[in-house]
Design an enzyme around this catalytic site. Structure first.
Site, mmCIF file in Angstrom:
data_model
loop_
_atom_site.group_PDB
_atom_site.id
_atom_site.type_symbol
_atom_site.label_atom_id
_atom_site.label_comp_id
_atom_site.label_asym_id
_atom_site.label_seq_id
_atom_site.Cartn_x
_atom_site.Cartn_y
_atom_site.Cartn_z
ATOM 1 N N ARG A 174 0.845 -1.209 0.000
ATOM 2 C CA ARG A 174 0.000 0.000 0.000
ATOM 3 C C ARG A 174 0.874 1.252 0.000
ATOM 4 O O ARG A 174 0.728 2.141 -0.795
ATOM 5 C CB ARG A 174 -0.869 0.001 1.248
ATOM 6 C CG ARG A 174 -2.234 -0.588 1.008
ATOM 7 C CD ARG A 174 -3.019 -0.620 2.296
ATOM 8 N NE ARG A 174 -3.493 0.719 2.664
ATOM 9 C CZ ARG A 174 -4.538 1.309 2.107
ATOM 10 N NH1 ARG A 174 -5.188 0.698 1.141
ATOM 11 N NH2 ARG A 174 -4.939 2.496 2.503
ATOM 12 N N ARG A 178 9.332 3.876 4.021
ATOM 13 C CA ARG A 178 9.576 3.861 5.464
ATOM 14 C C ARG A 178 9.720 5.304 5.927
ATOM 15 O O ARG A 178 10.525 6.040 5.354
ATOM 16 C CB ARG A 178 10.851 3.100 5.772
ATOM 17 C CG ARG A 178 10.721 1.647 5.397
ATOM 18 C CD ARG A 178 11.993 0.918 5.729
ATOM 19 N NE ARG A 178 11.909 -0.435 5.203
ATOM 20 C CZ ARG A 178 12.951 -1.205 4.975
ATOM 21 N NH1 ARG A 178 14.177 -0.767 5.243
ATOM 22 N NH2 ARG A 178 12.790 -2.412 4.504
ATOM 23 N N ARG A 250 10.018 -15.095 -15.641
ATOM 24 C CA ARG A 250 11.057 -14.205 -16.117
ATOM 25 C C ARG A 250 12.390 -14.937 -15.967
ATOM 26 O O ARG A 250 12.608 -15.673 -15.004
ATOM 27 C CB ARG A 250 11.107 -12.905 -15.298
ATOM 28 C CG ARG A 250 9.853 -12.092 -15.374
ATOM 29 C CD ARG A 250 9.551 -11.553 -16.740
ATOM 30 N NE ARG A 250 10.484 -10.518 -17.163
ATOM 31 C CZ ARG A 250 10.526 -10.029 -18.407
ATOM 32 N NH1 ARG A 250 9.719 -10.513 -19.350
ATOM 33 N NH2 ARG A 250 11.384 -9.079 -18.729
ATOM 34 N N ARG A 280 20.122 -4.051 -12.758
ATOM 35 C CA ARG A 280 21.033 -3.752 -11.650
ATOM 36 C C ARG A 280 22.445 -4.242 -11.966
ATOM 37 O O ARG A 280 22.642 -5.049 -12.882
ATOM 38 C CB ARG A 280 20.536 -4.359 -10.340
ATOM 39 C CG ARG A 280 20.339 -5.861 -10.361
ATOM 40 C CD ARG A 280 19.826 -6.355 -8.996
ATOM 41 N NE ARG A 280 19.675 -7.803 -8.986
ATOM 42 C CZ ARG A 280 19.391 -8.511 -7.911
ATOM 43 N NH1 ARG A 280 19.214 -7.931 -6.740
ATOM 44 N NH2 ARG A 280 19.268 -9.834 -7.976
ATOM 45 N N GLU A 301 22.775 -7.212 -14.805
ATOM 46 C CA GLU A 301 21.679 -8.187 -14.804
ATOM 47 C C GLU A 301 20.555 -7.685 -15.705
ATOM 48 O O GLU A 301 20.086 -6.562 -15.538
ATOM 49 C CB GLU A 301 21.194 -8.319 -13.352
ATOM 50 C CG GLU A 301 20.285 -9.480 -13.109
ATOM 51 C CD GLU A 301 20.000 -9.633 -11.604
ATOM 52 O OE1 GLU A 301 20.937 -9.510 -10.772
ATOM 53 O OE2 GLU A 301 18.833 -9.865 -11.270
ATOM 54 N N TYR A 349 7.459 -17.243 -5.953
ATOM 55 C CA TYR A 349 8.760 -16.689 -5.593
ATOM 56 C C TYR A 349 8.953 -16.935 -4.096
ATOM 57 O O TYR A 349 8.117 -16.533 -3.282
ATOM 58 C CB TYR A 349 8.891 -15.174 -5.867
ATOM 59 C CG TYR A 349 10.228 -14.727 -5.314
ATOM 60 C CD1 TYR A 349 11.388 -14.938 -6.049
ATOM 61 C CD2 TYR A 349 10.346 -14.253 -4.015
ATOM 62 C CE1 TYR A 349 12.634 -14.645 -5.516
ATOM 63 C CE2 TYR A 349 11.591 -13.964 -3.474
ATOM 64 C CZ TYR A 349 12.723 -14.164 -4.238
ATOM 65 O OH TYR A 349 13.966 -13.900 -3.708
ATOM 66 N N ASP A 351 11.877 -16.893 -0.833
ATOM 67 C CA ASP A 351 13.226 -16.704 -0.303
ATOM 68 C C ASP A 351 13.733 -18.043 0.249
ATOM 69 O O ASP A 351 12.942 -18.945 0.556
ATOM 70 C CB ASP A 351 13.202 -15.646 0.814
ATOM 71 C CG ASP A 351 13.562 -14.262 0.281
ATOM 72 O OD1 ASP A 351 13.909 -14.138 -0.913
ATOM 73 O OD2 ASP A 351 13.509 -13.303 1.067
HETATM 74 C C1 LIG Z 1 18.052 -13.494 -8.802
HETATM 75 C C2 LIG Z 1 17.580 -14.125 -7.524
HETATM 76 C C3 LIG Z 1 18.022 -13.617 -6.323
HETATM 77 C C4 LIG Z 1 17.602 -14.205 -5.132
HETATM 78 N N1 LIG Z 1 18.049 -13.659 -3.978
HETATM 79 C C5 LIG Z 1 17.658 -14.198 -2.815
HETATM 80 C C6 LIG Z 1 18.104 -13.631 -1.602
HETATM 81 O O1 LIG Z 1 18.831 -12.633 -1.567
HETATM 82 N N2 LIG Z 1 17.685 -14.200 -0.441
HETATM 83 C C7 LIG Z 1 16.862 -15.306 -0.429
HETATM 84 O O2 LIG Z 1 16.526 -15.801 0.651
HETATM 85 N N3 LIG Z 1 16.443 -15.870 -1.580
HETATM 86 C C8 LIG Z 1 16.819 -15.346 -2.768
HETATM 87 N N4 LIG Z 1 16.386 -15.905 -3.936
HETATM 88 C C9 LIG Z 1 15.524 -17.109 -3.890
HETATM 89 C C10 LIG Z 1 16.321 -18.431 -3.889
HETATM 90 O O3 LIG Z 1 17.055 -18.546 -5.064
HETATM 91 C C11 LIG Z 1 15.321 -19.588 -3.725
HETATM 92 O O4 LIG Z 1 14.672 -19.468 -2.486
HETATM 93 C C12 LIG Z 1 15.951 -20.975 -3.773
HETATM 94 O O5 LIG Z 1 16.751 -21.152 -4.904
HETATM 95 C C13 LIG Z 1 14.848 -22.021 -3.784
HETATM 96 O O6 LIG Z 1 15.379 -23.318 -3.720
HETATM 97 P P1 LIG Z 1 14.677 -24.513 -4.527
HETATM 98 O O7 LIG Z 1 15.353 -25.755 -4.102
HETATM 99 O O8 LIG Z 1 13.208 -24.423 -4.381
HETATM 100 O O9 LIG Z 1 14.934 -24.176 -6.055
HETATM 101 P P2 LIG Z 1 16.273 -24.145 -6.927
HETATM 102 O O10 LIG Z 1 17.375 -23.512 -6.174
HETATM 103 O O11 LIG Z 1 15.910 -23.560 -8.236
HETATM 104 O O12 LIG Z 1 16.624 -25.677 -7.134
HETATM 105 C C14 LIG Z 1 15.869 -26.506 -7.993
HETATM 106 C C15 LIG Z 1 16.854 -27.417 -8.716
HETATM 107 O O13 LIG Z 1 16.116 -28.435 -9.418
HETATM 108 C C16 LIG Z 1 16.830 -28.766 -10.576
HETATM 109 N N5 LIG Z 1 15.883 -29.465 -11.457
HETATM 110 C C17 LIG Z 1 14.743 -28.983 -11.992
HETATM 111 N N6 LIG Z 1 14.118 -29.933 -12.708
HETATM 112 C C18 LIG Z 1 14.868 -31.053 -12.604
HETATM 113 C C19 LIG Z 1 14.730 -32.407 -13.104
HETATM 114 N N7 LIG Z 1 13.674 -32.784 -13.835
HETATM 115 N N8 LIG Z 1 15.694 -33.304 -12.806
HETATM 116 C C20 LIG Z 1 16.770 -32.942 -12.046
HETATM 117 N N9 LIG Z 1 16.940 -31.695 -11.545
HETATM 118 C C21 LIG Z 1 15.998 -30.762 -11.817
HETATM 119 C C22 LIG Z 1 17.324 -27.428 -11.079
HETATM 120 O O14 LIG Z 1 18.446 -27.615 -11.918
HETATM 121 C C23 LIG Z 1 17.689 -26.712 -9.777
HETATM 122 O O15 LIG Z 1 19.068 -26.868 -9.484
HETATM 123 C C24 LIG Z 1 16.727 -15.315 -5.141
HETATM 124 C C25 LIG Z 1 16.278 -15.821 -6.361
HETATM 125 C C26 LIG Z 1 16.672 -15.213 -7.540
HETATM 126 C C27 LIG Z 1 16.108 -15.712 -8.816
#
Ligand SMILES: Cc1cc2nc3c(=O)[nH]c(=O)nc-3n(C[C@H](O)[C@H](O)[C@H](O)COP(=O)(O)OP(=O)(O)OC[C@H]3O[C@@H](n4cnc5c(N)ncnc54)[C@H](O)[C@@H]3O)c2cc1C
Length: 382
Positions: A174, A178, A250, A280, A301, A349, A351
């Protein structure tokens, strides 16, 4: 005999779950990742040239208010103290983000206290917009045109690839301001960056006699019959071979450049202007202020729509995606022997601390429930 668990994906979602189930002694677990390394998008690697710890898929700062999650990750790593402070470059200069009293005072050349700034924003906000119908109207209503155009319009358009009028109002709080001088990006109780990086945490999580790790191997839904249960942290629609269409994401492109000394004086600078193509620049040595390096490595990026073959980063979750997601959830409800986990499996999305917390919670449920009743999702995607 131990029951066989397959886990698609060695990110935090898969690795925490693998560890928790392995410790029960009831399961033999195989974790697969199609990438050549573990840790998913949180992967960190020491750069051979500079020795700097690089966050290969974008900057990752750990933050949480969940005591159990903080205690858990600290079992596997030493965290360096780190506070995320971002700056934004606009057509009118560089300002502090998230928008705070310093931002407002410097932008308008004033010296307002919190109450005066509140009153001021209430005056510049467009009060003719009673019920904001989209992101742009929400921003105009609460911030007024000058702040919206300088800080949000270009950045949002670059980040999401659509006009802000096409995005839901709910994306913006909203009042995204800060009324104090707090420029700490996160409002959680704990914050830090692991000194040896995130990949080291995931390697330690997976280092257990009941866990086998296979990197560079993709799991196909057809492989499910090899396991008593499969946890899927890949994209939800990929499990169903996109039979109902593709959920939109994205993707990001990182352009590396090297320099000497300190390139930009801060870990992250956002670029708000539409005419600057990147969103960024991050300078990775600043994520480890306890280290010293003479050279420096930065990444520009860029954001783009994910096409088949691109890494899916941020779920778009527009109206069409949500309807499709609903239909995939119905398909998931009919499957047997699979649970969808993590950010891709639930199309949200998330963290890191949320993913870790959800995997810890899911493991507890699995350990006290018969396998045939294990949930379809680690948390509801909608
Ligand atoms: C640019 C960016 C910045 C971020 N910054 C932060 C931050 O500052 N702080 C924070 O807390 N979080 C951040 N995040 C979020 C963080 O990346 C996620 O919380 C985290 O990666 C989630 O873990 P995950 O295991 O769900 O997914 P992922 O890390 O994506 O792991 C999933 C894995 O599954 C694998 N996979 C997919 N399909 C298959 C298949 N069929 N067979 C085998 N392997 C497969 C992929 O290769 C991948 O390695 C950010 C995310 C992005 C995109």
């Amino acid at each position: 005999m131990a029951r066989r668990i397959g886990i698609a994906g060695a990110g935090f979602a898969g690795a925490v779950l693998a560890r928790e189930l392995a410790q029960s002694g009831e399961y033999s677990i195989q974790v697969f990742d199609e990438r050549a390394h573990v840790a998913g998008n949180c992967h960190t690697v020491r750069d051979a040239r500079s020795g700097i710890l690089l966050h290969q898929y974008g900057p990752h700062i750990f933050n949480t208010s969940r005591e159990d999650v903080w205690q858990y990750v600290n079992r596997f790593a030493t965290f360096g103290a780190y506070t995320n402070r971002v700056k934004a470059i606009t057509a009118r200069g560089v300002f502090s983000m998230p928008m705070n009293l310093l931002t407002i005072n410097q932008f308008f050349g004033k010296v307002m206290n919190p109450a005066e700034a509140r009153e001021f924003l209430a005056r510049v906000g467009d009060t003719s917009i009673r019920e904001p119908r989209n992101f742009e109207e929400q921003a105009l209503r609460f911030l007024g045109r000058e702040l919206y155009e300088n800080f949000f319009y270009g950045y949002t358009k670059k980040q999401w690839g659509v006009e802000p009028t096409e995005l839901p109002a709910s994306i913006l709080q909203r009042l995204p301001v800060r009324f104090n001088y707090d420029d700490n990006y996160y409002q959680q109780r704990y914050q830090g960056i692991p000194v040896e990086g995130y990949t080291s945490i995931v390697e330690k999580l997976l280092d257990h006699p009941a866990i086998e790790v296979h990197v560079g191997e993709r799991v196909s839904p057809k492989d499910q019959s090899q396991f008593d249960h499969l946890f899927w942290s890949g994209p939800l629609d990929a499990y169903f071979e996109h039979e109902l269409g593709r959920l939109q994401y994205r993707s990001l492109v990182f352009e590396r450049f090297d320099a000497q000394g300190d390139y930009q004086g801060n870990p992250v600078l956002n670029y708000c202007e539409e005419s600057v193509p990147w969103t960024r620049i991050s300078e990775h040595k600043h994520f480890a202020p306890w280290e010293e390096h003479e050279s420096t490595v930065c990444f520009r990026e860029y954001s783009k729509l994910a096409e088949p073959g691109d890494i899916p980063y941020y779920p778009l979750r527009l109206q069409n995606d949500k309807s499709m997601l609903q239909r995939y959830m119905e398909s998931a409800g009919k499957t047997k022997g699979v649970t969808f986990i993590g950010r891709l499996g639930t199309y949200r999305y998330l963290d890191m601390h949320v993913v870790i917390g959800e995997s810890l919670d899911l493991a507890k449920v699995c350990l006290r429930t018969p396998m045939r009743d294990w949930p379809k999702f680690s948390a509801t995607p909608l």
